[in-house]
Design a protein around this motif. Structure first.
Motif, PDB file in Angstrom:
ATOM      1  N   GLY A   1       0.735  -1.161   0.052  1.00  0.00           N
ATOM      2  CA  GLY A   1      -0.100   0.083   0.186  1.00  0.00           C
ATOM      3  C   GLY A   1       0.853   1.109   0.085  1.00  0.00           C
ATOM      4  N   LEU A   2       2.002   0.955   0.855  1.00  0.00           N
ATOM      5  CA  LEU A   2       3.010   2.548   0.850  1.00  0.00           C
ATOM      6  C   LEU A   2       3.412   2.624  -0.499  1.00  0.00           C
ATOM      7  CD1 LEU A   2       5.245   2.232   3.927  1.00  0.00           C
ATOM      8  CD2 LEU A   2       3.494   3.975   3.407  1.00  0.00           C
ATOM      9  N   LYS A   3       3.797   1.613  -1.370  1.00  0.00           N
ATOM     10  CA  LYS A   3       4.402   1.737  -2.553  1.00  0.00           C
ATOM     11  C   LYS A   3       3.318   2.306  -3.505  1.00  0.00           C
ATOM     12  CE  LYS A   3       7.166  -0.492  -6.312  1.00  0.00           C
ATOM     13  NZ  LYS A   3       6.573   0.537  -7.047  1.00  0.00           N
ATOM     14  N   VAL A   4       2.007   1.922  -3.374  1.00  0.00           N
ATOM     15  CA  VAL A   4       1.166   2.536  -4.222  1.00  0.00           C
ATOM     16  C   VAL A   4       1.068   3.947  -3.969  1.00  0.00           C
ATOM     17  CG1 VAL A   4      -1.417   2.566  -4.752  1.00  0.00           C
ATOM     18  CG2 VAL A   4      -0.301   0.535  -4.384  1.00  0.00           C
ATOM     19  N   GLU A   5       1.040   4.236  -2.705  1.00  0.00           N
ATOM     20  CA  GLU A   5       0.890   5.816  -2.359  1.00  0.00           C
ATOM     21  C   GLU A   5       2.203   6.681  -2.884  1.00  0.00           C
ATOM     22  OE1 GLU A   5       2.545   7.318   1.325  1.00  0.00           O
ATOM     23  OE2 GLU A   5       0.441   7.465   1.930  1.00  0.00           O
ATOM     24  N   ARG A   6       3.383   5.931  -3.017  1.00  0.00           N
ATOM     25  CA  ARG A   6       4.524   6.587  -3.169  1.00  0.00           C
ATOM     26  C   ARG A   6       4.574   6.872  -4.713  1.00  0.00           C
ATOM     27  NH1 ARG A   6       7.025   9.815  -1.021  1.00  0.00           N
ATOM     28  NH2 ARG A   6       9.274  10.021  -1.580  1.00  0.00           N
TER      29      ARG A   6
END
Ligand code: T1G
Length: 692
Positions: A247-252
Motif C-alpha cells: 500500500g505504501l508503494k502505491v501511495e509513493r
C-alpha cells in the motif's frame, strides 16, 4: 540545530526546531534520526518523546524543498518514519497547535500520540495538488476509520484535535502543560510490550469497496482539472486488501506522479505567492503598525457597502457616510439583505448576523467619522469628486488616521496632494463584489508612509483579502493588463471571430468567464467611458471600435438585457445575438477586412500573451515587485484558473521563448504595435530564464 535533544530523567525529548512551522526539511529530518539513534544507544533512556518547538508541532514536509534534490535526500521522511516505527523503545508524539502533512505522518509512525486541545490536525497535501506521501493514506484510515480519513485527505481540511480525541489517533488529550503530560504518559507506557504500531492495526468497514466506489464517483464529479483528489482515493483504496508495504508503494508512486504535475506546481506557486505578496523589500516585517480599531467608508453604494461588510466581518466597527439619507438608508438596507441571504443559505448564524449588523452604522456628517482609525472613500471615479472628498477628510480626520481611496485607476499621488498628510494616503482597490472578491490592490503612493503600508497589508490579512502592492500607474496591475486583453478581444472580432467563439476558447482553458461575458456582466459602458478618455490621452493607442458601436446601440450588457449577448428576464444565460453578430461582420466590411477563420489557439495566445507582455512592463517599471504578485492579482481578482498558476506562471510553463515567437508572428498582423515585446520578456527569453 533544527532538532534539539534533551533528557528528562529516563525520557529523551526531541524537539523540532525549524521556525516558523517546523517544516521537515533535510536538516530537521537528520536531527530526528540522530536523536532517536542517540536515545536507542543510551541505556538510561526508556522512552522517547518527539514534540515541536514554537508555534507548531510540524507544518509538514518543507514545501520549499520540493522539486529539489533536498526533498528526497536521505534521510527522507519515509526513512525518518521507519526509524521511529522500528524503534525498540516507545516513541510518543506530543502534538500542539499544528500537525499537518508530513508532520502528522511522522506522528502516525510513533507508537503513541498525545495532544493538546485546539491543535489543527490535517493532511492538506491535496491543496498543493499532491497527496500524503509518507504513509498518511495508509495509516490515517487505521486510526480514525476509512470514511473520516478519506474526508480529511480528499478535502485537506483541518480538524481540531479534540474532535479526534475518541479515536486511536490520540492515546490521551493533555490539558495544561503538554511536555509534562507527555513525559508522564511516556513513563506510564515505557515498559509496555509489544510496542503498538499503527501499521499493524486493521481497518474495519462494512462495505469498503462500495464506499470507495461512491467516493470515486463523487470526487470525479467535483475535482475539475485537478488530478490529486481522485488519486487520494486510489491511495486510500490500496490500504485495503494489500500488505502495508504494498500500500505504501502505491501511495509513493501516486505521490511522485502528482508532484511533477503542472497543476501541483501551480498550486504550490499560489501558496507561496499569497505569502510572498505581503513582503515589501524596503518595509521590514517589524515596521511599527497603526492600530485599526474602527473604520469609516465614504459612499454607501455597491462598493462602499461591500467594503464596510469586510470590516464588520472582521469584527471592526465601521461607519458609512453618505450625502443623502435616502442613499444611506438604501445602502444599509442592501447590506442587511446580503447578510440575510447568507443566513438563509446557512452560511451565517443569527448571532453572527446580529454582531455584524450591529458593527455597521451610518451618518450624513463628516464630523462623525473624524475619530476613525482608517477611512476608505468609494465615491464616483472622478478626480474632481476625489479632490472634494479628500479635502474634507484632511479637515476632519484625526491625526494618524489612514486616508484610503478605492480608486480603480486614478493617480493616488494626485489624490494625496489634495491633503496636508500625503504620508497617510494609500490606495485600497477592492474588486466588486467587495465583500466577496479576495483581491485587494494596495496602491503605494510616492509619499505613503512605510507604517501606513505595513498597517494596510496587515489589515488586508485581517479582513481576509489577498493584499498585493502596486505602484502608481493607470490601472495599477490588474486593470492595466486587462486593457491589453480587451484590446485583443476587440481585434479578434474585427478579423473573424464572434463573441461566443472567443469566450468559449478562453473558458475551455479554465477561465470562469471570457472577455465578452465578463464585460456584459460588469457593464460595457464602463469600458466605453475609459476608452473615451484614452482616445484623448493616448490617441496613438489603437482600439477596435466594435465595443463603441455596441454601446451606441445602448447594449450595456445584462443590465440592459442586451450586450454582446441577448439576455432573457430572470435568466443570466448569455444567448448569441444575431443583431450584434451582424453588426460585427458589417463593421469588418467597413474596415475592408476579409474575415478569416481564427483558431482557438490564436485566440488564447493573443488574449494571454497580451497580459504577459504588459505584466513584463509592469515588472520592469517596478509597479509590481515580483511576478508572483501579478499572478496573485489574476488568480484572486480576475478569474484566472488556479491550476494554471496565473499569467506569468503560465508563460513560464509555455516557455518564454515560445511566447516571444508567437508574439513575433502576431506583430506581423494588424495592430502589430501591440506586440512590441517588453525588454524584460526578450531578455528572459534570450537567457532561457523564467519570470518566477
Ligand atoms: N513548508 C515550508 N514552509 C512552510 C510550510 C511548509 N510545509 N508551511 C508554512 N510554511 C511557511 C509559510 O510559507 C510562511 O513563510 C510561514 O511558514 C508561515 O506560514 C510528505 C509532502 C502551517 C497552518 O500543506 O497550512 O507534508 O512567508 O503564514 O497562518 O505528505 O502555513 O513567513 O516566509 O501560513 O500560522 C503539507 C501548509 C506539506 C501545510 C501555518 N503541509 N502550511 O499557518 O502561517 S506537503 C501543508 C499551512 C507534505 C508529506 C507532504 C500554514 C500553517 P514566510 P503562514 P499560519
Amino acid at each position: 540545530m533544527t532538532a534539539v535533544y534533551q533528557q528528562h530523567g529516563a525520557i529523551a525529548v526531541i524537539t523540532l526546531n525549524n521556525p516558523p512551522v517546523n517544516g521537515l526539511g533535510h536538516a530537521t529530518r537528520s536531527g530526528v534520526v540522530e536523536g532517536v539513534n542517540r536515545a536507542l544507544n543510551d541505556e538510561a533512556i526508556k522512552a522517547i518523546v518527539i514534540t515541536g518547538g514554537g508555534k507548531a508541532f510540524s507544518g509538514g514536509a518543507d514545501i520549499k524543498e520540493f522539486n529539489s534534490p533536498k526533498a528526497l535526500q536521505e534521510p527522507s521522511l519515509h526513512t525518518v518514519i521507519r526509524v521511529v516505527e522500528e524503534s525498540t523503545k516507545p516513541v510518543v508524539a506530543a502534538i500542539h497547535s499544528v500537525a499537518m502533512g508530513g508532520g502528522l505522518e511522522l506522528a502516525l509512525g510513533c507508537n503513541y500520540r498525545v495532544a493538546s486541545p485546539g491543535a489543527q490536525i490535517a493532511l492538506p497535501e491535496v491543496k498543493l495538488g499532491i497527496l500524503p506521501g509518507a504513509g498518511g493514506t495508509q495509516r490515517l484510515p487505521r486510526v480514525i476509520g476509512l470514511e473520516a480519513a478519506l474526508n480529511m485527505i480528499v478535502s485537506g481540511t483541518p480538524v481540531l484535535s479534540e474532535k479526534l480525541a475518541g479515536t486511536k489517533l490520540f492515546d490521551q488529550m493533555i490539558e495544561g502543560d503538554l511536555l509534562q503530560g507527555a513525559l508522564a504518559f511516556a513513563e506510564k507506557v515505557a515498559a509496555i510490550r509489544p510496542l503498538p504500531k499503527v501499521r499493524d492495526m486493521k481497518i474495519k468497514h462494512v462495505n469498503a469497496e462500495g464506499y470507495l466506489q461512491f467516493a470515486r464517483n463523487t470526487v470525479r464529479a467535483v475535482a475539475g482539472p485537478f488530478p490529486a483528489p481522485l488519486k487520494c482515493v486510489e491511495a486510500i483504496a490500496a490500504a485495503f486488501g494489500k500488505k502495508f508495504e504494498d500500500g505504501l508503494k502505491v501511495e509513493r508512486d501516486l505521490f511522485l506522479e502528482l508532484v511533477q504535475t503542472t497543476e501541483s506546481k501551480a498550486l504550490r506557486h499560489a501558496f507561496f505567492g499569497e505569502r510572498a505578496a505581503s513582503k515589501i523589500l524596503d518595509v521590514p516585517a517589524d515596521t511599527p503598525q497603526r492600530e485599526i480599531k474602527s473604520a469609516a467608508v465614504i459612499g454607501a453604494g455597491t462598493m462602499g457597502g461591500g467594503i464596510a461588510m469586510n470590516f464588520a466581518n472582521a469584527g471592526i466597527p465601521v461607519k458609512i457616510l453618505e450625502m443623502k439619507q435616502e442613499a444611506l438608508d438604501k445602502g444599509l438596507a442592501t447590506i442587511r439583505k446580503n447578510y440575510e441571504n447568507s443566513m438563509k443559505k446557512g452560511k451565517l448564524t443569527q448571532e453572527k448576523f446580529d454582531q455584524r449588523v450591529g458593527l455597521i452604522s451610518g451618518t450624513l456628517s463628516y464630523e462623525e467619522i473624524g475619530q476613525a482609525d482608517i477611512v476608505i472613500e468609494a465615491v464616483f471615479e472622478d478626480m474632481g469628486v476625489k479632490e472634494t472628498v479628500f479635502k474634507q477628510l484632511d479637515a476632519v480626520m484625526k491625526p494618524g488616521a489612514i486616508l484610503a481611496s478605492n480608486t480603480s485607476t486614478l493617480d493616488v499621488d494626485q489624490i494625496a496632494s489634495f491633503t496636508k498628510r500625503p504620508q497617510d494616503v494609500i490606495g485600497m482597490h477592492f474588486f466588486s463584489p467587495a465583500n466577496v472578491m479576495k483581491l485587494l490592490e494596495i496602491v503605494r503612493g510616492a509619499k505613503t508612509g512605510k507604517d501606513v503600508l505595513a498597517t494596510t497589508l496587515a489589515l488586508a490579512k485581517k479582513i481576509k483579502k489577498t493584499g498585493v502592492v502596486s505602484g502608481v500607474c493607470d490601472g495599477f496591475i490588474g486593470n492595466r493588463m486587462i486593457e491589453q486583453y480587451i484590446r485583443q478581444a476587440g481585434f479578434l472580432l474585427e478579423e473573424g471571430c464572434l463573441p461566443e467563439q472567443v469566450d468559449k476558447a478562453i473558458e475551455k482553458l479554465g477561465f470562469a468567464m471570457g472577455p465578452f461575458r465578463m464585460s456584459d456582466l460588469a457593464g460595457n459602458d464602463i469600458g466605453w467611458y475609459i476608452r473615451k478618455r484614452r482616445y484623448i490621452d493616448k490617441p496613438e493607442v489603437t482600439y477596435s471600435k466594435v465595443a463603441d458601436l455596441l454601446c451606441e446601440m445602448g447594449r450595456y450588457g445584462q443590465k440592459t438585457s442586451g450586450g454582446w449577448y441577448d439576455y432573457k428576464a430572470g435568466d443570466r444565460k448569455a444567448y448569441s445575438s444575431a443583431i450584434v453578430n451582424d453588426m460585427i461582420v458589417a463593421h469588418s466590411a467597413t474596415l475592408g477586412i476579409e474575415r478569416r477563420t481564427i483558431s482557438d489557439q490564436e485566440i488564447v495566445e493573443r488574449l494571454l500573451y497580451s497580459l504577459v507582455n504588459e505584466g513584463a512592463h509592469i515588472l520592469e517599471e517596478g509597479i509590481a515587485m515580483r511576478a508572483s504578485d501579478i499572478d496573485m492579482v489574476y488568480l484572486t481578482g480576475y478569474g484566472f484558473p488556479l491550476f494554471r498558476g496565473g499569467p506569468m506562471f503560465y508563460a513560464d510553463t509555455v516557455g518564454l521563448s515560445n511566447v516571444l515567437m508567437a508574439m513575433q508572428r502576431y506583430a506581423k498582423g494588424r495592430h502589430g504595435d501591440a506586440w512590441k515585446p517588453a525588454p524584460l520578456l526578450s531578455k528572459l527569453a534570450a537567457e532561457g530564464a523564467s519570470f518566477n
